[in-house]
Design an enzyme around this catalytic site. Structure first.
Site, PDB file in Angstrom:
ATOM      1  N   ASP A 184       0.844  -1.195   0.000  1.00  0.00           N
ATOM      2  CA  ASP A 184       0.000   0.000   0.000  1.00  0.00           C
ATOM      3  C   ASP A 184       0.884   1.252   0.000  1.00  0.00           C
ATOM      4  O   ASP A 184       1.831   1.350   0.792  1.00  0.00           O
ATOM      5  CB  ASP A 184      -0.891   0.001   1.251  1.00  0.00           C
ATOM      6  CG  ASP A 184      -1.982   1.046   1.185  1.00  0.00           C
ATOM      7  OD1 ASP A 184      -3.015   0.783   0.562  1.00  0.00           O
ATOM      8  OD2 ASP A 184      -1.787   2.152   1.747  1.00  0.00           O
ATOM      9  N   ASN A 192      -2.763  12.831  -3.473  1.00  0.00           N
ATOM     10  CA  ASN A 192      -3.801  13.381  -4.345  1.00  0.00           C
ATOM     11  C   ASN A 192      -4.240  14.772  -3.903  1.00  0.00           C
ATOM     12  O   ASN A 192      -4.461  15.666  -4.726  1.00  0.00           O
ATOM     13  CB  ASN A 192      -5.018  12.441  -4.372  1.00  0.00           C
ATOM     14  CG  ASN A 192      -4.802  11.228  -5.261  1.00  0.00           C
ATOM     15  OD1 ASN A 192      -4.099  11.290  -6.257  1.00  0.00           O
ATOM     16  ND2 ASN A 192      -5.411  10.110  -4.890  1.00  0.00           N
ATOM     17  N   HIS A 197      -4.849  14.681  -8.695  1.00  0.00           N
ATOM     18  CA  HIS A 197      -5.051  13.289  -9.089  1.00  0.00           C
ATOM     19  C   HIS A 197      -4.183  12.876 -10.280  1.00  0.00           C
ATOM     20  O   HIS A 197      -3.837  11.700 -10.409  1.00  0.00           O
ATOM     21  CB  HIS A 197      -6.527  13.055  -9.401  1.00  0.00           C
ATOM     22  CG  HIS A 197      -7.392  13.027  -8.175  1.00  0.00           C
ATOM     23  ND1 HIS A 197      -7.564  11.906  -7.398  1.00  0.00           N
ATOM     24  CD2 HIS A 197      -8.112  14.010  -7.560  1.00  0.00           C
ATOM     25  CE1 HIS A 197      -8.349  12.170  -6.378  1.00  0.00           C
ATOM     26  NE2 HIS A 197      -8.709  13.447  -6.456  1.00  0.00           N
ATOM     27  N   ASP A 201      -1.931   9.605 -10.284  1.00  0.00           N
ATOM     28  CA  ASP A 201      -1.901   8.556 -11.308  1.00  0.00           C
ATOM     29  C   ASP A 201      -0.466   8.272 -11.768  1.00  0.00           C
ATOM     30  O   ASP A 201      -0.093   7.118 -11.998  1.00  0.00           O
ATOM     31  CB  ASP A 201      -2.748   8.970 -12.513  1.00  0.00           C
ATOM     32  CG  ASP A 201      -4.246   8.900 -12.226  1.00  0.00           C
ATOM     33  OD1 ASP A 201      -4.624   8.320 -11.188  1.00  0.00           O
ATOM     34  OD2 ASP A 201      -5.022   9.439 -13.037  1.00  0.00           O
ATOM     35  N   GLU A 228      -4.735   2.365  -4.296  1.00  0.00           N
ATOM     36  CA  GLU A 228      -3.281   2.502  -4.203  1.00  0.00           C
ATOM     37  C   GLU A 228      -2.620   1.229  -3.664  1.00  0.00           C
ATOM     38  O   GLU A 228      -1.476   1.252  -3.207  1.00  0.00           O
ATOM     39  CB  GLU A 228      -2.916   3.679  -3.299  1.00  0.00           C
ATOM     40  CG  GLU A 228      -3.250   3.504  -1.824  1.00  0.00           C
ATOM     41  CD  GLU A 228      -4.662   3.937  -1.452  1.00  0.00           C
ATOM     42  OE1 GLU A 228      -4.890   4.250  -0.267  1.00  0.00           O
ATOM     43  OE2 GLU A 228      -5.543   3.956  -2.347  1.00  0.00           O
TER      44      GLU A 228
END
Length: 316
Positions: A184, A192, A197, A201, A228
């Site tokens: 994780d 973010n 965002h 990404d 994630e």
């Protein structure tokens, strides 16, 4: 042509030209497999693809013998081809189909072999046609890939992960050790919120790329588990080897220096990971394996993040 005004010679010439104009490779054999006719496509393919057993035989050669020779060399498709042709030749089947690969050094290719039987003046023959189905096959493969592929990271998706883990259950008696790791990204919501965002990404894609490089061995399976979170399955590796790969991945990620200023783990992107290795996979339920890996992941997070927590089941 079914035209009474056309001579048999003209009709034969017309039909011969038609067969030679086909893109598909066509041959005609006796019931014993002796080739009595091949069209232009068959001949051209055979000349250009000496390594493909399907159309390397020409007029005067025995197709059964050519395929059986290839089968003895390990070509399972050639063995299936002989079986299909003999079913038609003996009258056990009126029509047989066989799809097979015939790749060149530079191109992936697939063909369908269609086998039928016919008679001329009471003499029986077998017609063998090889039809190029590469375009359809590539489309099918791409469709399957999209069904199990995460579009953002190009990794396998959760569905593929579930299917892989389930398939390994059926091979449990062949597996000495299996390690499942859940990974994780630390404080990803903060990434973010702080960077947007689009940057988030980018981070997912960079982590995915490092994962693919770190776990590129055939014994490893990498997937985006969701959001994630990522998952890695390692088969046949000892607990020490699996932990070593995980630690190498985390070190490589840290060395990549993906910016994440203000994180409690430093100014670069980090991950937390939980892993479990089972030495008795046959007796372990899949959901229990995932639960234990998840427990170790949260242990890593509770312990300050940017670390790996690992356990062995059954406990030794």
């Amino acid at each position: 042509m079914n035209n009474p005004s056309v001579s048999p010679e003209a009709e034969a010439k017309f039909l011969r030209a038609t067969i030679h104009s086909l893109n598909s490779s066509v041959s005609v054999t006796t019931l014993a497999g002796d080739i009595v006719f091949v069209n232009s496509a068959w001949q051209a393919f055979g000349e250009q693809n000496a390594g493909c057993a399907s159309t390397i035989a020409g007029v005067g050669m025995n197709y059964f013998e050519s395929c059986e020779k290839a089968a003895r060399g390990g070509d399972a498709h050639a063995r299936r081809a002989v079986r299909a042709i003999k079913l038609v030749a003996t009258g056990a089947s009126k029509l047989e189909y066989l799809e097979y690969p015939c790749h060149s050094p530079t191109k992936k290719r697939w063909f369908t072999m269609r086998v039928t039987r016919f008679e001329v003046d009471g003499a029986p023959y077998v017609s063998i046609m090889h039809i190029d189905v590469t375009t359809r096959k590539l489309a099918e493969i791409r469709t399957r890939e999209l069904a199990v592929q995460d579009p953002l990271t190009d990794l396998f998706n959760r569905r593929a992960f579930d299917e892989e883990l389930q398939s390994l259950l059926h091979k449990a008696d062949e597996i000495d050790c299996l390690t499942l790791a859940l990974i994780d990204i630390d404080h990803f919501k903060q990434v973010n919120d702080s960077y947007g965002h689009s940057y988030g990404d980018e981070c997912l894609q960079k982590v995915a790329a490092i994962l693919k490089e770190a776990f590129s061995a055939e014994s490893c399976f990498v997937a985006r588990y969701g959001g994630e979170e990522f998952a890695v399955i390692m088969v046949g590796l000892s607990p020490r080897e699996a932990v070593g790969l995980m630690e190498a991945f985390m070190a490589k990620l840290a060395g990549a220096g993906i910016e994440h200023k203000g994180a409690t783990t430093g100014d670069v992107l980090t991950v937390s990971a939980g892993a479990v290795t089972t030495v008795d996979y046959e007796q372990l339920a899949l959901d229990r394996l995932i639960d234990v890996a998840d427990e170790k992941l949260y242990e890593a997070k509770d312990g300050g993040r940017n670390q790996l927590c690992h356990t062995i089941m059954p406990s030794t």
